[in-house]
Design a protein around this motif. Structure first.
Motif, PDB file in Angstrom:
ATOM      1  N   ARG A 124       0.371   5.685  -5.942  1.00 31.83           N
ATOM      2  CA  ARG A 124       1.791   5.452  -6.218  1.00 31.83           C
ATOM      3  C   ARG A 124       2.229   4.063  -5.752  1.00 31.83           C
ATOM      4  O   ARG A 124       2.927   3.338  -6.473  1.00 31.83           O
ATOM      5  CB  ARG A 124       2.637   6.528  -5.515  1.00 31.83           C
ATOM      6  N   LEU A 125       1.797   3.703  -4.551  1.00 30.75           N
ATOM      7  CA  LEU A 125       2.149   2.385  -4.018  1.00 30.75           C
ATOM      8  C   LEU A 125       1.510   1.274  -4.839  1.00 30.75           C
ATOM      9  O   LEU A 125       2.134   0.227  -5.088  1.00 30.75           O
ATOM     10  CB  LEU A 125       1.697   2.274  -2.553  1.00 30.75           C
ATOM     11  N   LEU A 126       0.269   1.494  -5.279  1.00 34.59           N
ATOM     12  CA  LEU A 126      -0.433   0.486  -6.072  1.00 34.59           C
ATOM     13  C   LEU A 126       0.268   0.250  -7.409  1.00 34.59           C
ATOM     14  O   LEU A 126       0.419  -0.887  -7.871  1.00 34.59           O
ATOM     15  CB  LEU A 126      -1.880   0.936  -6.310  1.00 34.59           C
ATOM     16  N   ALA A 127       0.732   1.356  -8.010  1.00 33.87           N
ATOM     17  CA  ALA A 127       1.435   1.227  -9.292  1.00 33.87           C
ATOM     18  C   ALA A 127       2.785   0.544  -9.115  1.00 33.87           C
ATOM     19  O   ALA A 127       3.198  -0.295  -9.940  1.00 33.87           O
ATOM     20  CB  ALA A 127       1.616   2.610  -9.920  1.00 33.87           C
ATOM     21  N   SER A 128       3.487   0.873  -8.035  1.00 37.69           N
ATOM     22  CA  SER A 128       4.810   0.285  -7.816  1.00 37.69           C
ATOM     23  C   SER A 128       4.726  -1.190  -7.447  1.00 37.69           C
ATOM     24  O   SER A 128       5.710  -1.934  -7.601  1.00 37.69           O
ATOM     25  CB  SER A 128       5.552   1.053  -6.719  1.00 37.69           C
ATOM     26  N   ALA A 129       3.543  -1.630  -6.992  1.00 37.37           N
ATOM     27  CA  ALA A 129       3.390  -3.038  -6.604  1.00 37.37           C
ATOM     28  C   ALA A 129       3.383  -3.962  -7.812  1.00 37.37           C
ATOM     29  O   ALA A 129       3.519  -5.193  -7.659  1.00 37.37           O
ATOM     30  CB  ALA A 129       2.108  -3.220  -5.800  1.00 37.37           C
ATOM     31  N   THR A 130       3.235  -3.409  -9.004  1.00 35.57           N
ATOM     32  CA  THR A 130       3.237  -4.216 -10.228  1.00 35.57           C
ATOM     33  C   THR A 130       4.507  -4.004 -11.052  1.00 35.57           C
ATOM     34  O   THR A 130       4.585  -4.436 -12.199  1.00 35.57           O
ATOM     35  CB  THR A 130       2.004  -3.863 -11.086  1.00 35.57           C
ATOM     36  N   ASP A 131       5.466  -3.333 -10.461  1.00 31.29           N
ATOM     37  CA  ASP A 131       6.725  -3.055 -11.158  1.00 31.29           C
ATOM     38  C   ASP A 131       7.519  -4.352 -11.305  1.00 31.29           C
ATOM     39  O   ASP A 131       7.995  -4.928 -10.325  1.00 31.29           O
ATOM     40  CB  ASP A 131       7.513  -2.011 -10.370  1.00 31.29           C
ATOM     41  N   GLN A 132       7.659  -4.818 -12.527  1.00 29.45           N
ATOM     42  CA  GLN A 132       8.368  -6.073 -12.782  1.00 29.45           C
ATOM     43  C   GLN A 132       9.883  -5.936 -12.644  1.00 29.45           C
ATOM     44  O   GLN A 132      10.605  -6.944 -12.658  1.00 29.45           O
ATOM     45  CB  GLN A 132       8.030  -6.573 -14.199  1.00 29.45           C
ATOM     46  N   ALA A 133      10.350  -4.692 -12.472  1.00 33.30           N
ATOM     47  CA  ALA A 133      11.795  -4.479 -12.362  1.00 33.30           C
ATOM     48  C   ALA A 133      12.299  -4.829 -10.963  1.00 33.30           C
ATOM     49  O   ALA A 133      13.509  -4.931 -10.753  1.00 33.30           O
ATOM     50  CB  ALA A 133      12.152  -3.037 -12.692  1.00 33.30           C
ATOM     51  N   VAL A 134      11.388  -5.033 -10.027  1.00 35.57           N
ATOM     52  CA  VAL A 134      11.787  -5.389  -8.670  1.00 35.57           C
ATOM     53  C   VAL A 134      11.388  -6.821  -8.377  1.00 35.57           C
ATOM     54  O   VAL A 134      10.622  -7.441  -9.113  1.00 35.57           O
ATOM     55  CB  VAL A 134      11.146  -4.429  -7.627  1.00 35.57           C
ATOM     56  N   SER A 135      11.924  -7.352  -7.310  1.00 35.74           N
ATOM     57  CA  SER A 135      11.650  -8.747  -6.967  1.00 35.74           C
ATOM     58  C   SER A 135      10.192  -8.946  -6.553  1.00 35.74           C
ATOM     59  O   SER A 135       9.492  -7.999  -6.189  1.00 35.74           O
ATOM     60  CB  SER A 135      12.569  -9.192  -5.824  1.00 35.74           C
ATOM     61  N   GLU A 146       9.237 -10.417  -3.928  1.00 35.02           N
ATOM     62  CA  GLU A 146       9.145 -10.105  -2.497  1.00 35.02           C
ATOM     63  C   GLU A 146       8.918  -8.607  -2.279  1.00 35.02           C
ATOM     64  O   GLU A 146       8.101  -8.203  -1.430  1.00 35.02           O
ATOM     65  CB  GLU A 146      10.429 -10.551  -1.796  1.00 35.02           C
ATOM     66  N   GLU A 147       9.622  -7.775  -3.073  1.00 38.65           N
ATOM     67  CA  GLU A 147       9.465  -6.332  -2.964  1.00 38.65           C
ATOM     68  C   GLU A 147       8.068  -5.899  -3.429  1.00 38.65           C
ATOM     69  O   GLU A 147       7.449  -5.011  -2.834  1.00 38.65           O
ATOM     70  CB  GLU A 147      10.537  -5.613  -3.785  1.00 38.65           C
ATOM     71  N   ARG A 148       7.599  -6.544  -4.521  1.00 40.62           N
ATOM     72  CA  ARG A 148       6.258  -6.216  -5.004  1.00 40.62           C
ATOM     73  C   ARG A 148       5.201  -6.551  -3.947  1.00 40.62           C
ATOM     74  O   ARG A 148       4.237  -5.806  -3.753  1.00 40.62           O
ATOM     75  CB  ARG A 148       5.958  -6.963  -6.306  1.00 40.62           C
ATOM     76  N   GLU A 149       5.390  -7.647  -3.257  1.00 40.11           N
ATOM     77  CA  GLU A 149       4.446  -8.050  -2.216  1.00 40.11           C
ATOM     78  C   GLU A 149       4.474  -7.050  -1.057  1.00 40.11           C
ATOM     79  O   GLU A 149       3.427  -6.712  -0.485  1.00 40.11           O
ATOM     80  CB  GLU A 149       4.800  -9.451  -1.711  1.00 40.11           C
ATOM     81  N   ARG A 150       5.683  -6.603  -0.731  1.00 40.90           N
ATOM     82  CA  ARG A 150       5.811  -5.624   0.340  1.00 40.90           C
ATOM     83  C   ARG A 150       5.093  -4.326  -0.025  1.00 40.90           C
ATOM     84  O   ARG A 150       4.398  -3.729   0.806  1.00 40.90           O
ATOM     85  CB  ARG A 150       7.283  -5.345   0.621  1.00 40.90           C
ATOM     86  N   ARG A 151       5.268  -3.902  -1.277  1.00 39.62           N
ATOM     87  CA  ARG A 151       4.600  -2.689  -1.738  1.00 39.62           C
ATOM     88  C   ARG A 151       3.082  -2.861  -1.785  1.00 39.62           C
ATOM     89  O   ARG A 151       2.331  -1.919  -1.500  1.00 39.62           O
ATOM     90  CB  ARG A 151       5.133  -2.297  -3.113  1.00 39.62           C
ATOM     91  N   LYS A 152       2.646  -4.050  -2.137  1.00 41.43           N
ATOM     92  CA  LYS A 152       1.217  -4.335  -2.162  1.00 41.43           C
ATOM     93  C   LYS A 152       0.618  -4.211  -0.762  1.00 41.43           C
ATOM     94  O   LYS A 152      -0.463  -3.645  -0.571  1.00 41.43           O
ATOM     95  CB  LYS A 152       0.969  -5.732  -2.723  1.00 41.43           C
TER      96      LYS A 152
END
Length: 203
Positions: A76-87, A89-95
């Motif tokens: 789930r976290l891996l998929a959300s790390a590529t979500d273009q709908a978020v900034s 910075e947020e994608r990096e945090r999720r990664k």
């Protein structure tokens, strides 16, 4: 006298002594497998071993379930790390969260592997200790019965050679003390112990 002749002579002498003892009725037979399987303490020990194995298996299933949850969270976290709908910075945090979760998974996998090795060692050690203790008690009972009856030698008719062939090729069963020893072993068995079966002589 050569070593070969000496060995042959010793073999002939030992066979002669055994034949002499047999002729005097001083050799008895016993079925060690039957004694071990039908000794009431064997059944109690096997029940305790199964209980221990069941407890370890339950702990193992709990660890596997935890690993499964970690895996789902990681995906789930891996998929959300590529979500273009978020900034970004947020994608990096999720990664980073996904990487941390992956490390947790690997640590847990290592713990599970170590647990499995230790569990196998624990069960093997308990089984060997149980077997050795019971065989010691059975051997003591056999010796006691043999001495009381005046036997000088007791042969195990269930014994097998390294080639898995029977060591005792024939026994009339006339001097078999298996049931007598079993009765002695089970004399003080608790009421909850399962009754033993009657012995059937080997053909």
């Amino acid at each position: 006298m050569t070593k070969r002749l000496a060995s042959l002579f010793a073999l002939v002498v030992s066979m002669g002594l055994a034949a002499s003892a047999l002729g005097q009725g001083r050799i008895a037979t016993v079925d060690l497998n039957h004694l071990f399987d039908n000794y009431w303490k064997t059944r109690e020990a096997e029940a305790a071993l199964k209980k221990r194995a069941s407890d370890l298996e339950q702990d193992h299933r709990s660890m596997l379930e935890e690993l499964r949850k970690h895996s789902e969270e990681y995906q789930r976290l891996l998929a959300s790390a590529t979500d273009q709908a978020v900034s970004e910075e947020e994608r990096e945090r999720r990664k980073q969260s996904a990487e941390a979760k992956l490390k947790q998974m690997r640590d847990l996998q290592e713990s599970i592997a170590q647990f499995e090795r230790q569990a196998r060692a624990t069960i093997d050690e308990q089984r060997n200790r149980m077997r050795n203790n019971l065989l010691g008690e059975i051997r003591t009972a056999v010796q006691s019965r043999a001495r009381a009856a005046g036997y000088s030698l007791v042969l195990d008719v269930s014994a097998r050679s390294a080639q898995n062939t029977p060591i005792v090729l024939y026994s009339s069963g006339d001097n078999d003390i298996t049931q007598a020893v079993l009765d002695q072993l089970n004399l003080n068995a608790p009421a909850s112990a399962t009754g033993t079966s009657s012995r059937t002589k080997a053909p």
